[in-house]
Scaffold this motif. Structure first.
Motif, PDB file in Angstrom:
ATOM      1  N   ARG A  11      -8.817   7.414 -27.201  1.00  0.00           N
ATOM      2  CA  ARG A  11      -9.891   6.435 -27.061  1.00  0.00           C
ATOM      3  C   ARG A  11      -9.595   5.409 -25.978  1.00  0.00           C
ATOM      4  NH1 ARG A  11     -11.392   4.984 -33.387  1.00  0.00           N
ATOM      5  NH2 ARG A  11     -11.992   7.106 -34.018  1.00  0.00           N
ATOM      6  N   GLY A  12     -10.661   4.770 -25.526  1.00  0.00           N
ATOM      7  CA  GLY A  12     -10.529   3.628 -24.640  1.00  0.00           C
ATOM      8  C   GLY A  12     -10.165   3.952 -23.216  1.00  0.00           C
ATOM      9  N   VAL A  13     -10.442   5.182 -22.762  1.00  0.00           N
ATOM     10  CA  VAL A  13     -10.116   5.562 -21.383  1.00  0.00           C
ATOM     11  C   VAL A  13     -11.312   6.250 -20.747  1.00  0.00           C
ATOM     12  CG1 VAL A  13      -7.651   5.831 -21.841  1.00  0.00           C
ATOM     13  CG2 VAL A  13      -9.167   7.812 -22.070  1.00  0.00           C
ATOM     14  N   LYS A  14     -11.393   6.167 -19.434  1.00  0.00           N
ATOM     15  CA  LYS A  14     -12.291   7.006 -18.660  1.00  0.00           C
ATOM     16  C   LYS A  14     -11.583   8.342 -18.449  1.00  0.00           C
ATOM     17  CE  LYS A  14     -15.764   4.169 -17.865  1.00  0.00           C
ATOM     18  NZ  LYS A  14     -17.151   4.457 -18.269  1.00  0.00           N
ATOM     19  N   ARG A  15     -12.322   9.432 -18.582  1.00  0.00           N
ATOM     20  CA  ARG A  15     -11.710  10.761 -18.638  1.00  0.00           C
ATOM     21  C   ARG A  15     -12.032  11.574 -17.392  1.00  0.00           C
ATOM     22  NH1 ARG A  15     -14.343   9.602 -23.457  1.00  0.00           N
ATOM     23  NH2 ARG A  15     -12.934   9.175 -25.210  1.00  0.00           N
TER      24      ARG A  15
ATOM     25  N   ASP B 224     -15.763  11.942 -17.847  1.00  0.00           N
ATOM     26  CA  ASP B 224     -16.506  11.045 -16.967  1.00  0.00           C
ATOM     27  C   ASP B 224     -16.558  11.574 -15.545  1.00  0.00           C
ATOM     28  OD1 ASP B 224     -17.075   8.614 -18.741  1.00  0.00           O
ATOM     29  OD2 ASP B 224     -14.928   8.915 -19.042  1.00  0.00           O
ATOM     30  N   LEU B 225     -15.723  12.590 -15.259  1.00  0.00           N
ATOM     31  CA  LEU B 225     -15.750  13.261 -13.953  1.00  0.00           C
ATOM     32  C   LEU B 225     -14.992  14.569 -14.089  1.00  0.00           C
ATOM     33  CD1 LEU B 225     -15.351  11.843 -10.408  1.00  0.00           C
ATOM     34  CD2 LEU B 225     -13.726  13.610 -11.125  1.00  0.00           C
TER      35      LEU B 225
ATOM     36  N   LEU C  29      -6.562  11.455  -3.895  1.00  0.00           N
ATOM     37  CA  LEU C  29      -7.995  11.716  -3.827  1.00  0.00           C
ATOM     38  C   LEU C  29      -8.613  11.799  -5.224  1.00  0.00           C
ATOM     39  CD1 LEU C  29      -8.057  14.272  -0.886  1.00  0.00           C
ATOM     40  CD2 LEU C  29      -9.117  12.005  -0.897  1.00  0.00           C
ATOM     41  N   VAL C  30      -7.894  12.406  -6.166  1.00  0.00           N
ATOM     42  CA  VAL C  30      -8.374  12.433  -7.544  1.00  0.00           C
ATOM     43  C   VAL C  30      -8.446  11.022  -8.113  1.00  0.00           C
ATOM     44  CG1 VAL C  30      -7.844  13.221  -9.894  1.00  0.00           C
ATOM     45  CG2 VAL C  30      -7.634  14.793  -7.968  1.00  0.00           C
ATOM     46  N   GLU C  31      -7.432  10.206  -7.836  1.00  0.00           N
ATOM     47  CA  GLU C  31      -7.455   8.821  -8.299  1.00  0.00           C
ATOM     48  C   GLU C  31      -8.643   8.068  -7.712  1.00  0.00           C
ATOM     49  OE1 GLU C  31      -3.620   7.275  -7.298  1.00  0.00           O
ATOM     50  OE2 GLU C  31      -2.730   7.888  -9.187  1.00  0.00           O
ATOM     51  N   ALA C  32      -8.924   8.289  -6.428  1.00  0.00           N
ATOM     52  CA  ALA C  32     -10.062   7.616  -5.790  1.00  0.00           C
ATOM     53  C   ALA C  32     -11.375   8.027  -6.441  1.00  0.00           C
ATOM     54  CB  ALA C  32     -10.077   7.916  -4.289  1.00  0.00           C
ATOM     55  N   ALA C  33     -11.508   9.318  -6.752  1.00  0.00           N
ATOM     56  CA  ALA C  33     -12.725   9.800  -7.411  1.00  0.00           C
ATOM     57  C   ALA C  33     -12.846   9.201  -8.807  1.00  0.00           C
ATOM     58  CB  ALA C  33     -12.712  11.315  -7.471  1.00  0.00           C
ATOM     59  N   GLY C  34     -11.734   9.164  -9.552  1.00  0.00           N
ATOM     60  CA  GLY C  34     -11.754   8.602 -10.894  1.00  0.00           C
ATOM     61  C   GLY C  34     -12.088   7.120 -10.895  1.00  0.00           C
ATOM     62  N   THR C  35     -11.555   6.405  -9.919  1.00  0.00           N
ATOM     63  CA  THR C  35     -11.865   4.976  -9.793  1.00  0.00           C
ATOM     64  C   THR C  35     -13.345   4.764  -9.526  1.00  0.00           C
ATOM     65  OG1 THR C  35      -9.648   4.443  -9.009  1.00  0.00           O
ATOM     66  CG2 THR C  35     -11.404   2.913  -8.433  1.00  0.00           C
ATOM     67  N   ALA C  36     -13.926   5.560  -8.624  1.00  0.00           N
ATOM     68  CA  ALA C  36     -15.344   5.442  -8.324  1.00  0.00           C
ATOM     69  C   ALA C  36     -16.197   5.758  -9.554  1.00  0.00           C
ATOM     70  CB  ALA C  36     -15.718   6.362  -7.168  1.00  0.00           C
ATOM     71  N   ALA C  37     -15.795   6.763 -10.326  1.00  0.00           N
ATOM     72  CA  ALA C  37     -16.531   7.106 -11.536  1.00  0.00           C
ATOM     73  C   ALA C  37     -16.443   5.984 -12.559  1.00  0.00           C
ATOM     74  CB  ALA C  37     -15.997   8.413 -12.116  1.00  0.00           C
ATOM     75  N   ALA C  38     -15.299   5.330 -12.637  1.00  0.00           N
ATOM     76  CA  ALA C  38     -15.123   4.250 -13.601  1.00  0.00           C
ATOM     77  C   ALA C  38     -15.957   3.025 -13.244  1.00  0.00           C
ATOM     78  CB  ALA C  38     -13.641   3.855 -13.665  1.00  0.00           C
ATOM     79  N   GLN C  39     -16.306   2.884 -11.976  1.00  0.00           N
ATOM     80  CA  GLN C  39     -17.063   1.723 -11.523  1.00  0.00           C
ATOM     81  C   GLN C  39     -18.573   1.924 -11.637  1.00  0.00           C
ATOM     82  OE1 GLN C  39     -15.468   1.440  -7.552  1.00  0.00           O
ATOM     83  NE2 GLN C  39     -13.824   0.049  -8.184  1.00  0.00           N
ATOM     84  N   ARG C  40     -19.002   3.105 -12.015  1.00  0.00           N
ATOM     85  CA  ARG C  40     -20.443   3.381 -12.083  1.00  0.00           C
ATOM     86  C   ARG C  40     -21.104   2.605 -13.217  1.00  0.00           C
ATOM     87  NH1 ARG C  40     -21.329   8.562 -13.562  1.00  0.00           N
ATOM     88  NH2 ARG C  40     -23.310   8.794 -12.524  1.00  0.00           N
TER      89      ARG C  40
END
Length: 428
Positions: free
Chosen positions: A165-169, A245-246, A417-428
């Motif tokens: 729980r409590g994480v973006k996936r 989430d991505l 690059l995966v981290e960058a994509a995950g960060t962008a998804a978390a900011q949506r």
């Protein structure tokens, strides 16, 4: 630099082989039984003056005790259910050990930790043993196939993609080595990246982002059996507590560039896979999962590609690849093929996506076809092709400093690059 020396094994991770007993002496393998074309490469002979590469990679990775223990323990299994539990446990242990080794949490063997090949060949030795196992009880073909699936899924990380729980996936996939007929030393930087990414946790402000990963086979039959959908589907299903989430599929592409593929196409070209099989055809539907009808000719990425490009990772440039190839409406597969950079034409029939029409393209197509059919349109998804590797010029050298540095740089950029994509998804 040659890394051919005998290994020092981390016994607490893999277990130390025990002395053989009288009961162990009973042969329980029919070494004349058929194996797959891929498994037959285990016995690839050494070049003059060299070593048998598959065995050397297993040993130099520190996995020989694992292979021997699984072979011994399978002989002792008293029933199908016991064998199933054993293969689930040992498959998961192989995956967890490979991840821990890759991430530097355990130290074993002599070959550098970024190497994905010890996992590949150890797993393949395990599937060969399950295929040639002659237990003391009756074992049907269907039961053997189910045991193989149990071991494959566990040893590829597919049964362990849980987040909490409590994480973006973020869920990503890499691939096994391939094209081994011409180069038995092959690694796959996408599979090696998956080992680095599995379980990765990082933060964007107050948001915690967790990555889980799997490694896919380079076989048409594995895809036909639904392994892509089985890996991604549980994380795309409406109402799932583990909903992603991505999602991102990753594979090796062209040398010197990281391409985010804009399009995946519905056609498989049928180039030979790791079992030397292939047939040109439309990508088939997957068992056990809902499928759209009609199937889309092309599926467009929804990855946050601008954020990935703007992240400024290196050493390789990152770009969006808009290329597709298609047949004019109603002419597949005999009509003229037109390639274009401005997207599919009205009625055009897919011949290839930006990444071609091999299993890379199909991994993007299948995972995102399912994503759309399950209504997960809010979940970004797509494919990243990463830079191809260049092997030591001396065919007797399995790994050298230049190869190691090149692979490590490519893997580290993939992680970024995966981290960058995950960060962008978390900011949506």
């Amino acid at each position: 630099m040659r890394l051919f020396t005998v290994i020092a094994v981390c016994a607490t991770v893999l277990g130390v082989p025990q002395a053989a007993t009288a009961s162990d002496a009973r042969p329980c393998y029919d070494r004349g039984a058929p194996v797959t074309y891929e498994e037959s490469r285990i016995e690839t002979p050494a070049l003059p003056g060299g070593v048998r590469v598959p065995y050397e990679l297993v040993e130099s990775g520190g996995f020989t005790p694992y292979v021997e223990k699984l072979e011994r323990d399978l002989c002792r299994a008293p029933s199908v259910s016991a064998a199933r539990r054993l293969l689930q446990r040992e498959g998961a242990r192989l995956w967890e050990t490979a991840v821990a080794r890759a991430q530097g949490r355990v130290h074993m063997g002599t070959i550098e930790r970024y190497d994905d090949r010890p996992l590949y060949w150890s797993r393949l030795m395990g599937t060969r043993d399950v295929r040639q196992w002659s237990p003391r009880f009756a074992l049907s073909g269907a039961e053997r196939s189910a045991l193989l699936r149990t071991y494959e899924y566990a040893s590829r990380g597919i049964t362990s993609t849980t987040y909490g729980r409590g994480v973006k996936r973020v869920l990503v996939s890499g691939f096994d080595p391939y094209q081994l007929n011409g180069e038995i030393r092959r690694s796959n930087p996408s599979g090696a990246s998956a080992l680095q990414l599995d379980g990765l946790m990082y933060r964007e402000g107050r948001t915690r982002i967790r990555v889980q990963s799997v490694v896919l086979p380079v076989t048409w039959s594995g895809f036909d059996a639904g392994i892509v959908e089985d890996a991604f589907g549980p994380h795309l299903t409406p109402g799932s507590r583990e909903r992603a989430d991505l999602i991102m599929t990753i594979s090796q592409g062209l040398r010197g560039v990281m391409n985010i593929e804009q399009w995946a196409g519905a056609w498989r070209g049928g180039s030979p896979d790791n079992n030397n099989e292939g047939e040109a055809e439309l990508i088939p539907p997957a068992p056990r999962w809902p499928q759209p009808s009609p199937t889309p000719e092309f599926i467009e990425t929804t990855l946050p590609y601008r954020a990935m490009i703007d992240a400024g990772t290196g050493p390789w440039p990152t770009a969006l690849n808009p290329r597709i190839c298609e047949w004019p409406a109603g002419t597949r597969p005999a009509g003229p093929v037109e390639c274009r950079d401005d997207g599919p034409s009205p009625g055009g029939q897919a011949q290839s996506g930006g990444g071609g029409n091999y299993l890379s393209n199909e991994s993007m197509y299948r995972s995102n076809r399912l994503r759309l059919e399950l209504g997960a349109t809010d979940v970004p998804g797509g494919h990243l092709h990463i830079s191809a590797l260049v092997y030591p010029a001396d065919p007797l050298v399995i790994i050298d400093d230049a190869f190691s540095a090149d692979r490590a740089a490519t893997i580290e950029q993939t992680v970024a690059l995966v981290e960058a994509a995950g960060t962008a998804a978390a900011q949506r």
